[in-house]
Design a protein around this motif. Structure first.
Motif, PDB file in Angstrom:
ATOM      1  N   LEU A 132       0.838  -1.195   0.000  1.00 33.55           N
ATOM      2  CA  LEU A 132       0.000   0.000   0.000  1.00 33.55           C
ATOM      3  C   LEU A 132       0.873   1.244   0.000  1.00 33.55           C
ATOM      4  N   SER A 133       0.439   2.260  -0.698  1.00 31.08           N
ATOM      5  CA  SER A 133       1.151   3.543  -0.667  1.00 31.08           C
ATOM      6  C   SER A 133       0.745   4.308   0.588  1.00 31.08           C
ATOM      7  N   ALA A 134       1.542   5.289   0.950  1.00 33.32           N
ATOM      8  CA  ALA A 134       1.214   6.144   2.090  1.00 33.32           C
ATOM      9  C   ALA A 134      -0.119   6.852   1.856  1.00 33.32           C
ATOM     10  N   ASP A 135      -0.388   7.244   0.604  1.00 31.46           N
ATOM     11  CA  ASP A 135      -1.649   7.909   0.284  1.00 31.46           C
ATOM     12  C   ASP A 135      -2.847   6.971   0.478  1.00 31.46           C
ATOM     13  N   GLN A 136      -2.697   5.709   0.094  1.00 31.71           N
ATOM     14  CA  GLN A 136      -3.786   4.748   0.274  1.00 31.71           C
ATOM     15  C   GLN A 136      -4.077   4.526   1.760  1.00 31.71           C
ATOM     16  N   ILE A 137      -3.030   4.385   2.545  1.00 28.85           N
ATOM     17  CA  ILE A 137      -3.209   4.186   3.989  1.00 28.85           C
ATOM     18  C   ILE A 137      -3.863   5.417   4.607  1.00 28.85           C
ATOM     19  N   GLU A 138      -3.395   6.592   4.243  1.00 32.38           N
ATOM     20  CA  GLU A 138      -3.969   7.841   4.756  1.00 32.38           C
ATOM     21  C   GLU A 138      -5.443   7.952   4.370  1.00 32.38           C
ATOM     22  N   HIS A 139      -5.766   7.614   3.122  1.00 37.13           N
ATOM     23  CA  HIS A 139      -7.158   7.654   2.656  1.00 37.13           C
ATOM     24  C   HIS A 139      -8.031   6.738   3.511  1.00 37.13           C
ATOM     25  N   TYR A 140      -7.575   5.513   3.728  1.00 34.32           N
ATOM     26  CA  TYR A 140      -8.380   4.562   4.501  1.00 34.32           C
ATOM     27  C   TYR A 140      -8.590   5.046   5.934  1.00 34.32           C
ATOM     28  N   VAL A 141      -7.518   5.428   6.582  1.00 30.54           N
ATOM     29  CA  VAL A 141      -7.608   5.846   7.987  1.00 30.54           C
ATOM     30  C   VAL A 141      -8.464   7.107   8.138  1.00 30.54           C
ATOM     31  N   SER A 142      -8.386   8.000   7.177  1.00 31.59           N
ATOM     32  CA  SER A 142      -9.148   9.257   7.252  1.00 31.59           C
ATOM     33  C   SER A 142     -10.621   9.099   6.881  1.00 31.59           C
ATOM     34  N   ASN A 143     -10.957   8.109   6.058  1.00 29.03           N
ATOM     35  CA  ASN A 143     -12.322   7.984   5.549  1.00 29.03           C
ATOM     36  C   ASN A 143     -13.101   6.789   6.070  1.00 29.03           C
ATOM     37  N   HIS A 144     -12.469   5.951   6.851  1.00 29.11           N
ATOM     38  CA  HIS A 144     -13.130   4.767   7.412  1.00 29.11           C
ATOM     39  C   HIS A 144     -12.828   4.737   8.902  1.00 29.11           C
ATOM     40  N   ASN A 145     -13.347   3.747   9.591  1.00 33.87           N
ATOM     41  CA  ASN A 145     -13.163   3.700  11.038  1.00 33.87           C
ATOM     42  C   ASN A 145     -12.286   2.510  11.419  1.00 33.87           C
ATOM     43  N   PRO A 146     -10.951   2.689  11.453  1.00 36.01           N
ATOM     44  CA  PRO A 146     -10.084   1.564  11.810  1.00 36.01           C
ATOM     45  C   PRO A 146      -9.986   1.332  13.318  1.00 36.01           C
ATOM     46  N   TYR A 147     -10.584   2.204  14.118  1.00 36.15           N
ATOM     47  CA  TYR A 147     -10.345   2.205  15.562  1.00 36.15           C
ATOM     48  C   TYR A 147     -11.101   1.128  16.325  1.00 36.15           C
ATOM     49  N   ASP A 148     -12.098   0.514  15.716  1.00 32.17           N
ATOM     50  CA  ASP A 148     -12.827  -0.549  16.405  1.00 32.17           C
ATOM     51  C   ASP A 148     -12.503  -1.924  15.818  1.00 32.17           C
ATOM     52  N   LYS A 149     -11.353  -2.011  15.134  1.00 31.98           N
ATOM     53  CA  LYS A 149     -11.011  -3.254  14.451  1.00 31.98           C
ATOM     54  C   LYS A 149      -9.598  -3.708  14.798  1.00 31.98           C
ATOM     55  N   ALA A 150      -9.472  -4.972  15.185  1.00 31.18           N
ATOM     56  CA  ALA A 150      -8.143  -5.543  15.388  1.00 31.18           C
ATOM     57  C   ALA A 150      -7.384  -5.448  14.071  1.00 31.18           C
ATOM     58  N   GLY A 151      -6.119  -5.064  14.139  1.00 27.88           N
ATOM     59  CA  GLY A 151      -5.325  -4.933  12.926  1.00 27.88           C
ATOM     60  C   GLY A 151      -5.592  -3.665  12.143  1.00 27.88           C
ATOM     61  N   SER A 152      -6.462  -2.807  12.641  1.00 28.82           N
ATOM     62  CA  SER A 152      -6.742  -1.487  12.058  1.00 28.82           C
ATOM     63  C   SER A 152      -7.468  -1.517  10.713  1.00 28.82           C
ATOM     64  N   TYR A 153      -8.106  -2.627  10.370  1.00 24.65           N
ATOM     65  CA  TYR A 153      -8.829  -2.628   9.093  1.00 24.65           C
ATOM     66  C   TYR A 153     -10.016  -3.575   9.137  1.00 24.65           C
ATOM     67  N   GLY A 154     -10.973  -3.315   8.250  1.00 22.61           N
ATOM     68  CA  GLY A 154     -12.105  -4.198   8.021  1.00 22.61           C
ATOM     69  C   GLY A 154     -12.028  -4.717   6.596  1.00 22.61           C
ATOM     70  N   ILE A 155     -11.967  -6.024   6.432  1.00 25.87           N
ATOM     71  CA  ILE A 155     -11.809  -6.623   5.098  1.00 25.87           C
ATOM     72  C   ILE A 155     -12.991  -6.285   4.196  1.00 25.87           C
ATOM     73  N   GLN A 156     -14.158  -6.029   4.770  1.00 22.49           N
ATOM     74  CA  GLN A 156     -15.357  -5.738   3.986  1.00 22.49           C
ATOM     75  C   GLN A 156     -15.407  -4.285   3.526  1.00 22.49           C
ATOM     76  N   GLU A 157     -14.431  -3.470   3.934  1.00 21.68           N
ATOM     77  CA  GLU A 157     -14.394  -2.063   3.574  1.00 21.68           C
ATOM     78  C   GLU A 157     -13.483  -1.824   2.365  1.00 21.68           C
ATOM     79  N   TRP A 158     -13.310  -0.574   2.022  1.00 18.07           N
ATOM     80  CA  TRP A 158     -12.513  -0.164   0.863  1.00 18.07           C
ATOM     81  C   TRP A 158     -11.150  -0.845   0.848  1.00 18.07           C
ATOM     82  N   ILE A 159     -10.497  -0.895   1.976  1.00 20.78           N
ATOM     83  CA  ILE A 159      -9.145  -1.462   2.021  1.00 20.78           C
ATOM     84  C   ILE A 159      -9.132  -2.931   1.606  1.00 20.78           C
TER      85      ILE A 159
END
Length: 189
Positions: free
Chosen positions: A132-159
């Motif tokens: 992942l690029s820094a821009d992709q990671i920034e986009h995900y963290v800024s536009n989705h909610n990684p804070y309630d997920k182990a590993g900071s991501y939801g597989i069913q989301e954009w990432i």
């Protein structure tokens, strides 16, 4: 085929777990209790997931014996490190940088309590992330909610659409509830 004959209680505030039970056609109610999710450091990731699921189940001793209580805990592991829910944006970005271009494991422990007995199991899924690029990671963290997920991501989301190259194992396990194993366990009750 599993025919629900008993009330089911889902002891989880996770909207993903609730969606999965609904998709399975189960009728359930959500009941929450505060549980200390600490664990002994000597446990493996699979043991941690089951240990915490069982701690959650133990908090429901006051529930009627004619109900099935489902508890679960999901652990993300990378190189022997447990990656929990991130505390803030910086931690979410750091975790996603670790996972970028690598393989990690997702363990979900599940406990079913019924009539004073507890049946527990876990599932393991390996997840391969593209780089992942820094821009992709920034986009995900800024536009989705990684804070309630182990590993900071939801597989069913954009990432999940752009980062996950492949998975080996259950997709629903990565979402937080291995429905295939849960169905078999419920059928066996």
């Amino acid at each position: 085929m599993f025919q629900q004959k008993l009330p089911i209680i889902l002891a989880s505030k996770s909207p993903r777990r609730q969606e999965l039970l609904k998709a399975m056609g189960l009728d359930f109610k959500v009941v929450l209790k505060d549980v200390d999710e600490s664990y002994p450091e000597s446990l493996s990731p699979a043991e941690i997931a089951v240990y915490i699921a069982e701690k959650k189940a133990a908090a429901f001793t006051d529930i009627s014996a004619d109900s099935i209580v489902i508890t679960a805990d999901t652990i993300v592991a990378y190189g022997g490190e447990i990656l929990g829910k991130p505390a803030d944006k910086a931690e979410a970005i750091a975790v996603l940088n670790k996972l970028s271009g690598s393989v990690h494991q997702v363990y979900t422990g599940v406990s079913l309590s019924y009539a004073g007995k507890m049946h527990s199991f876990y599932d393991l899924t390996e997840v391969v992330f593209n780089t992942l690029s820094a821009d992709q990671i920034e986009h995900y963290v800024s536009n989705h909610n990684p804070y309630d997920k182990a590993g900071s991501y939801g597989i069913q989301e954009w990432i999940g659409l752009v980062a996950v190259e492949k998975i080996i194992g259950s997709y629903t396990n990565v979402m937080g509830l291995p429905t295939e194993k849960l169905y078999k366990a419920l059928s066996a009750l």
